[in-house]
Design an enzyme around this catalytic site. Structure first.
Site, PDB file in Angstrom:
ATOM      1  N   ARG A 145      -1.565  -1.788  -6.580  1.00  0.00           N
ATOM      2  CA  ARG A 145      -1.666  -2.952  -5.683  1.00  0.00           C
ATOM      3  C   ARG A 145      -2.471  -4.054  -6.364  1.00  0.00           C
ATOM      4  NH1 ARG A 145      -1.325  -4.946  -0.460  1.00  0.00           N
ATOM      5  NH2 ARG A 145      -3.236  -5.591   0.577  1.00  0.00           N
ATOM      6  N   LYS A 154      -2.168  -2.378   7.926  1.00  0.00           N
ATOM      7  CA  LYS A 154      -3.518  -1.837   8.106  1.00  0.00           C
ATOM      8  C   LYS A 154      -4.367  -2.733   9.002  1.00  0.00           C
ATOM      9  CE  LYS A 154      -7.552  -0.886   5.227  1.00  0.00           C
ATOM     10  NZ  LYS A 154      -8.060  -0.918   3.849  1.00  0.00           N
ATOM     11  N   HIS A 188      -3.608   3.241  -5.884  1.00  0.00           N
ATOM     12  CA  HIS A 188      -3.975   1.965  -5.256  1.00  0.00           C
ATOM     13  C   HIS A 188      -4.186   0.859  -6.294  1.00  0.00           C
ATOM     14  CE1 HIS A 188      -5.080  -0.353  -1.739  1.00  0.00           C
ATOM     15  NE2 HIS A 188      -6.127  -0.809  -2.389  1.00  0.00           N
ATOM     16  N   ARG A 210       0.844  -1.187   0.000  1.00  0.00           N
ATOM     17  CA  ARG A 210       0.000   0.000   0.000  1.00  0.00           C
ATOM     18  C   ARG A 210       0.884   1.244   0.000  1.00  0.00           C
ATOM     19  NH1 ARG A 210      -2.110  -3.561   3.809  1.00  0.00           N
ATOM     20  NH2 ARG A 210      -4.234  -4.235   3.356  1.00  0.00           N
ATOM     21  N   HIS A 222      -3.968 -10.101   2.954  1.00  0.00           N
ATOM     22  CA  HIS A 222      -5.416 -10.332   3.025  1.00  0.00           C
ATOM     23  C   HIS A 222      -5.688 -11.549   3.902  1.00  0.00           C
ATOM     24  CE1 HIS A 222      -5.288  -7.851  -0.692  1.00  0.00           C
ATOM     25  NE2 HIS A 222      -6.330  -7.324  -0.088  1.00  0.00           N
ATOM     26  N   TYR A 279      -9.100  -8.050  -5.330  1.00  0.00           N
ATOM     27  CA  TYR A 279      -7.911  -7.459  -5.937  1.00  0.00           C
ATOM     28  C   TYR A 279      -7.398  -8.241  -7.146  1.00  0.00           C
ATOM     29  CZ  TYR A 279      -7.256  -4.118  -2.200  1.00  0.00           C
ATOM     30  OH  TYR A 279      -7.413  -3.063  -1.342  1.00  0.00           O
TER      31      TYR A 279
END
Length: 189
Positions: free
Chosen positions: A146, A89, A143, A64, A169, A178
């Site tokens: 990513r 995160k 983003h 990120r 994740h 994603y």
């Protein structure tokens, strides 16, 4: 609701029961076109010193923007070809393998302080926005790099647990938001 149903407290109707929560936003499916990738690489090299290295690291690692900007030299282990993000995160750490390209990027950066990219989020946002506007590339966010990196991992043959451990994740559902793998066209005889 818990007080009413489980504890037997009669508090009346829950005023929040009539509130509708917004539906989750649809997953972005934006991938870089080969031409865009080439143009971004060429033009970003002519701009501020940090723009191409940060873009390239995002594409190589799937990190990120905030993780890239917080990355410290002490988190990088070139001998083991990995870097560690101590606090992500989701509150846990993760290890990211370093490709030859990402190692070359890091080795060519000047070590001026603790952070690998000692710039502000605003400086990166402005440099990115100017680059994308100059190149006239529509609907591409930082983003999305990513998304691109994670999709490329699958295209390179990594499996779900491998990619999830790199991307951070925790569920397959989160990861698959994603993933937008491009399947090469088969030639028919």
């Amino acid at each position: 609701n818990i007080a009413n149903k489980e504890w037997g407290w009669r508090l009346g109707d829950n005023p929040f029961s009539v509130i509708r929560f917004p539906k989750p936003s649809p997953a972005r499916e934006r991938r870089l076109h080969p031409d865009e990738s080439k143009r971004i690489a060429e033009e970003s090299r002519t701009r501020v010193w940090y723009l191409w290295p940060i873009i390239a690291m995002a594409l190589e690692t799937g990190m990120r923007k905030s993780e890239l900007l917080k990355l410290e030299w002490s988190h990088i282990y070139l001998e083991q070809k990995r870097l560690v993000i101590p606090n992500t995160k989701n509150g846990s750490s993760r290890v990211i393998p370093l490709s030859k390209n990402s190692m070359d990027i890091l080795l060519n950066l000047e070590t001026t302080g603790e952070r690998v990219f000692p710039i502000s989020p605003n400086a990166l946002r402005m440099a990115w926005d100017r680059l994308i506007k100059y190149l006239q590339i529509n609907n591409l966010k930082f983003h999305d790099l990513r998304h691109e990196a994670i999709s490329r991992y699958f295209e390179q043959g990594l499996n779900v647990p491998e990619v999830a451990s790199i991307s951070g994740h925790r569920t397959v559902a989160q990861l698959f938001r994603y993933v937008h793998v491009q399947i090469p066209e088969k030639k028919c005889d």
